[in-house]
Motif scaffolding. Structure first.
Motif, PDB file in Angstrom:
ATOM      1  N   SER A  34       3.458 -21.355  -4.098  1.00 16.18           N
ATOM      2  CA  SER A  34       2.469 -21.297  -5.125  1.00 16.18           C
ATOM      3  C   SER A  34       1.930 -19.679  -5.274  1.00 16.18           C
ATOM      4  CB  SER A  34       1.391 -22.223  -4.884  1.00 16.18           C
ATOM      5  OG  SER A  34       0.529 -21.950  -5.871  1.00 16.18           O
ATOM      6  N   ALA A  35       2.029 -19.465  -6.607  1.00 13.50           N
ATOM      7  CA  ALA A  35       1.667 -18.103  -6.979  1.00 13.50           C
ATOM      8  C   ALA A  35       0.225 -18.063  -6.991  1.00 13.50           C
ATOM      9  CB  ALA A  35       2.255 -17.861  -8.542  1.00 13.50           C
ATOM     10  N   TYR A  36      -0.401 -19.055  -6.768  1.00 17.53           N
ATOM     11  CA  TYR A  36      -1.969 -19.153  -6.707  1.00 17.53           C
ATOM     12  C   TYR A  36      -2.580 -19.036  -5.437  1.00 17.53           C
ATOM     13  CZ  TYR A  36      -1.030 -21.023 -11.583  1.00 17.53           C
ATOM     14  OH  TYR A  36      -0.641 -21.189 -12.831  1.00 17.53           O
ATOM     15  N   LEU A  37      -1.742 -19.109  -4.339  1.00 19.28           N
ATOM     16  CA  LEU A  37      -2.333 -19.083  -2.906  1.00 19.28           C
ATOM     17  C   LEU A  37      -2.861 -17.726  -2.751  1.00 19.28           C
ATOM     18  CD1 LEU A  37      -2.075 -20.652  -0.278  1.00 19.28           C
ATOM     19  CD2 LEU A  37       0.069 -19.250   0.278  1.00 19.28           C
ATOM     20  N   PRO A  38      -4.042 -17.529  -2.497  1.00 12.93           N
ATOM     21  CA  PRO A  38      -4.630 -16.135  -2.178  1.00 12.93           C
ATOM     22  C   PRO A  38      -4.219 -15.602  -0.881  1.00 12.93           C
ATOM     23  CG  PRO A  38      -6.106 -17.873  -1.761  1.00 12.93           C
ATOM     24  CD  PRO A  38      -5.183 -18.565  -2.270  1.00 12.93           C
ATOM     25  N   ILE A  39      -4.008 -14.209  -1.101  1.00 14.97           N
ATOM     26  CA  ILE A  39      -3.342 -13.455   0.079  1.00 14.97           C
ATOM     27  C   ILE A  39      -4.125 -12.177   0.431  1.00 14.97           C
ATOM     28  CG2 ILE A  39      -1.349 -12.068   0.678  1.00 14.97           C
ATOM     29  CD1 ILE A  39       0.374 -14.000  -0.829  1.00 14.97           C
ATOM     30  N   GLN A  43       0.166  -7.517   2.350  1.00 14.56           N
ATOM     31  CA  GLN A  43       1.736  -7.215   1.707  1.00 14.56           C
ATOM     32  C   GLN A  43       2.680  -8.113   1.797  1.00 14.56           C
ATOM     33  OE1 GLN A  43       0.008  -4.183   3.571  1.00 14.56           O
ATOM     34  NE2 GLN A  43      -0.471  -3.580   1.377  1.00 14.56           N
ATOM     35  N   THR A  44       2.599  -8.920   2.787  1.00 14.08           N
ATOM     36  CA  THR A  44       3.555 -10.063   2.895  1.00 14.08           C
ATOM     37  C   THR A  44       2.834 -11.557   2.884  1.00 14.08           C
ATOM     38  OG1 THR A  44       3.379 -10.078   5.150  1.00 14.08           O
ATOM     39  CG2 THR A  44       5.071  -8.438   4.380  1.00 14.08           C
ATOM     40  N   GLY A  45       1.737 -11.456   3.117  1.00  9.66           N
ATOM     41  CA  GLY A  45       1.231 -12.920   3.022  1.00  9.66           C
ATOM     42  C   GLY A  45       1.350 -13.743   4.211  1.00  9.66           C
ATOM     43  N   ARG A  46       2.275 -13.005   5.168  1.00 11.56           N
ATOM     44  CA  ARG A  46       2.116 -13.566   6.572  1.00 11.56           C
ATOM     45  C   ARG A  46       0.866 -14.098   7.166  1.00 11.56           C
ATOM     46  NH1 ARG A  46       6.918 -13.877  10.374  1.00 11.56           N
ATOM     47  NH2 ARG A  46       6.139 -15.173  11.879  1.00 11.56           N
ATOM     48  N   PRO A  47       0.645 -15.225   7.699  1.00 14.67           N
ATOM     49  CA  PRO A  47      -0.595 -15.339   8.497  1.00 14.67           C
ATOM     50  C   PRO A  47      -0.684 -14.226   9.605  1.00 14.67           C
ATOM     51  CG  PRO A  47       0.620 -17.559   7.899  1.00 14.67           C
ATOM     52  CD  PRO A  47       1.323 -16.478   7.688  1.00 14.67           C
ATOM     53  N   SER A  48      -2.082 -13.809   9.551  1.00 16.36           N
ATOM     54  CA  SER A  48      -2.325 -12.549  10.469  1.00 16.36           C
ATOM     55  C   SER A  48      -3.394 -12.771  11.272  1.00 16.36           C
ATOM     56  CB  SER A  48      -2.332 -11.366   9.614  1.00 16.36           C
ATOM     57  OG  SER A  48      -3.024 -10.249  10.371  1.00 16.36           O
ATOM     58  N   ALA A  49      -3.666 -12.226  12.538  1.00 18.04           N
ATOM     59  CA  ALA A  49      -4.860 -12.417  13.204  1.00 18.04           C
ATOM     60  C   ALA A  49      -5.321 -11.136  13.171  1.00 18.04           C
ATOM     61  CB  ALA A  49      -4.386 -12.944  14.602  1.00 18.04           C
ATOM     62  N   ASP A  50      -4.839 -10.092  12.620  1.00 19.72           N
ATOM     63  CA  ASP A  50      -5.594  -8.716  12.607  1.00 19.72           C
ATOM     64  C   ASP A  50      -6.764  -8.788  12.400  1.00 19.72           C
ATOM     65  OD1 ASP A  50      -4.230  -5.587  12.257  1.00 19.72           O
ATOM     66  OD2 ASP A  50      -5.883  -6.014  11.049  1.00 19.72           O
ATOM     67  N   SER A  51      -7.522  -7.873  13.335  1.00 17.31           N
ATOM     68  CA  SER A  51      -8.945  -8.097  13.090  1.00 17.31           C
ATOM     69  C   SER A  51      -9.497  -7.285  11.895  1.00 17.31           C
ATOM     70  CB  SER A  51      -9.541  -7.363  14.637  1.00 17.31           C
ATOM     71  OG  SER A  51     -10.746  -7.758  14.561  1.00 17.31           O
ATOM     72  N   ALA A  52      -8.793  -6.227  11.568  1.00 20.42           N
ATOM     73  CA  ALA A  52      -9.364  -5.398  10.648  1.00 20.42           C
ATOM     74  C   ALA A  52      -9.369  -6.135   9.207  1.00 20.42           C
ATOM     75  CB  ALA A  52      -8.576  -3.985  10.588  1.00 20.42           C
ATOM     76  N   HIS A 110     -13.563 -22.041   4.107  1.00 20.56           N
ATOM     77  CA  HIS A 110     -12.801 -21.724   5.283  1.00 20.56           C
ATOM     78  C   HIS A 110     -11.814 -20.703   5.324  1.00 20.56           C
ATOM     79  CE1 HIS A 110     -10.467 -23.284   8.989  1.00 20.56           C
ATOM     80  NE2 HIS A 110      -9.495 -23.241   8.345  1.00 20.56           N
ATOM     81  N   VAL A 111     -11.764 -19.862   5.974  1.00 14.24           N
ATOM     82  CA  VAL A 111     -10.577 -18.660   5.861  1.00 14.24           C
ATOM     83  C   VAL A 111      -9.861 -18.358   7.102  1.00 14.24           C
ATOM     84  CG1 VAL A 111     -12.134 -17.511   3.953  1.00 14.24           C
ATOM     85  CG2 VAL A 111     -12.508 -16.935   6.422  1.00 14.24           C
ATOM     86  N   HIS A 112      -8.742 -17.988   6.609  1.00 14.40           N
ATOM     87  CA  HIS A 112      -7.712 -17.371   7.677  1.00 14.40           C
ATOM     88  C   HIS A 112      -7.415 -16.009   7.198  1.00 14.40           C
ATOM     89  CE1 HIS A 112      -5.790 -21.355   9.421  1.00 14.40           C
ATOM     90  NE2 HIS A 112      -6.685 -21.730   8.575  1.00 14.40           N
ATOM     91  N   GLY A 113      -6.789 -15.128   7.891  1.00 14.70           N
ATOM     92  CA  GLY A 113      -6.240 -13.861   7.621  1.00 14.70           C
ATOM     93  C   GLY A 113      -4.881 -13.945   7.425  1.00 14.70           C
ATOM     94  N   ARG A 114      -4.503 -12.991   6.236  1.00 15.34           N
ATOM     95  CA  ARG A 114      -3.039 -12.983   6.044  1.00 15.34           C
ATOM     96  C   ARG A 114      -2.635 -11.519   5.799  1.00 15.34           C
ATOM     97  NH1 ARG A 114       0.301 -17.521   3.812  1.00 15.34           N
ATOM     98  NH2 ARG A 114      -1.194 -19.321   3.669  1.00 15.34           N
ATOM     99  N   ASP A 115      -1.438 -10.995   6.306  1.00 13.73           N
ATOM    100  CA  ASP A 115      -0.950  -9.665   5.961  1.00 13.73           C
ATOM    101  C   ASP A 115      -1.051  -9.453   4.423  1.00 13.73           C
ATOM    102  OD1 ASP A 115       1.352  -7.594   6.990  1.00 13.73           O
ATOM    103  OD2 ASP A 115       0.709  -7.638   5.132  1.00 13.73           O
TER     104      ASP A 115
END
Ligand code: KMH
Ligand code: ZN
Length: 307
Positions: A20-25, A53-62, A46-51
């Motif tokens: 979906s193009a509507y998925l926020p990244i 640039q690529t939208g890949r799920p990310s745990a990057d703290s920054a 409820h939020v998750h992190g994503r890269d």
């Protein structure tokens, strides 16, 4: 007027950009989506992190820090951060967001299960990003790890930060895990449960299963819990409607369901929030404000977070 809490799960780690193009990244897209969901009547995002640039799920703290501060600058919603993360993340990576940013609320997955998305590949051909197909394919052999050791450790970090756990319960055995944690003094009542249905590896999203889980929770926890339902996929609204009639709360959002109606993509989680509130008002229910949600869930307040 009875109040019920609406949670908007904005992006998650299930859906990928091609779906979906509507998925926020990006952090800015997530902050705007949070504002939109809050404006529509959600009390919790409820939020998750994503890269970005690529939208890949990310745990990057920054990345997580940027998302959290941008949301907080845009709206007063309760922010529930995931500690479920995404496929392949270590448990240390997953819980780092609680230890670093001390949110009011965070998910705490109450047990292990197979958590698979690979059938989504059946309908997908061209991908925007290389990672998408291998990410979905690897889930066929993925066990979502939440052992008694990680449950104990996560509970310790949550209580250290006075972060309220939102226990994600996918099956009845996980209610027993919560009872065990209570018996060991790792967690305390009142408990907040998110019944998660419709995930391949968990229980199907049926009213019968929701009633069964609710009754099991009542047997174990008495009345010292409040609960919500998160149904993945096409049964999201049907299950939320059932929860409303049972005195439960509701979770919608593109994390779990990309559609507003059959065959019609939701352009934002906010549209799904509007839809469930429209249904609820037919039952004489009003959505709780963030402040009302804080008092219902006994949260520490937005001033006590570290972002
Ligand atoms: N996406 C839900 C099925 C978490 O973030 O910790 C599960 C979930 C868990 O939201
Ligand atoms: Zn999640």
């Amino acid at each position: 007027m009875d109040k019920f809490i609406v949670t908007a799960a904005l992006t998650g780690a299930i859906h990928t950009p091609t779906m979906s193009a509507y998925l926020p990244i990006t952090p800015d897209q997530l902050a705007e989506e949070a504002r939109r969901a809050r404006e529509a009547g959600a009390a919790v995002v409820h939020v998750h992190g994503r890269d970005p640039q690529t939208g890949r799920p990310s745990a990057d703290s920054a990345v997580f820090g940027e998302i959290l501060s941008k949301i907080k600058n845009k709206c007063d919603a309760v922010i529930c951060t995931t500690t479920g993360g995404g496929f392949g993340m270590t448990v240390e990576e997953r819980v780092k967001v609680v230890r670093t940013y001390s949110p009011e609320l965070a998910s705490l997955n109450a047990g292990s299960l197979n958590f698979s998305l690979h059938p989504l590949l059946d309908k997908m051909r061209n991908f925007k990003f290389d990672w998408e197909s291998q990410y979905l394919a690897m889930s066929e052999d993925f066990i979502f790890p939440n052992t008694f050791k990680t449950l104990r450790e996560f509970s310790h970090y949550f209580s250290q930060e006075d972060t309220k756990p939102e226990f994600e319960v996918y099956d009845a055995g996980m209610l027993n895990n919560i009872a065990f944690l209570l018996s060991r003094g790792s967690i305390k009542k009142p408990i907040y449960i998110q019944f998660v249905l419709g995930i391949l590896g968990g229980m199907q999203a049926t009213v019968n299963n929701l009633v069964f889980l609710y009754n099991s929770a009542r047997e174990i926890l008495g009345t010292e819990f409040v609960w919500s339902v998160c149904a993945a996929g096409k049964n999201q609204f049907r299950m939320c409607n059932a929860a409303l009639l049972m005195g439960g709360f509701t979770r919608v959002g593109l994390e779990d369901n990309l559609f507003l109606e059959k065959g019609e993509l939701a352009r934002s989680s906010g549209e799904q929030v509007e839809k469930i509130i429209r249904i609820a008002r037919e039952h004489g229910l009003e959505p709780a404000t963030p402040e009302e949600a804080r008092s219902i869930l006994k949260l520490k307040g937005l001033a006590a977070v570290k972002f």
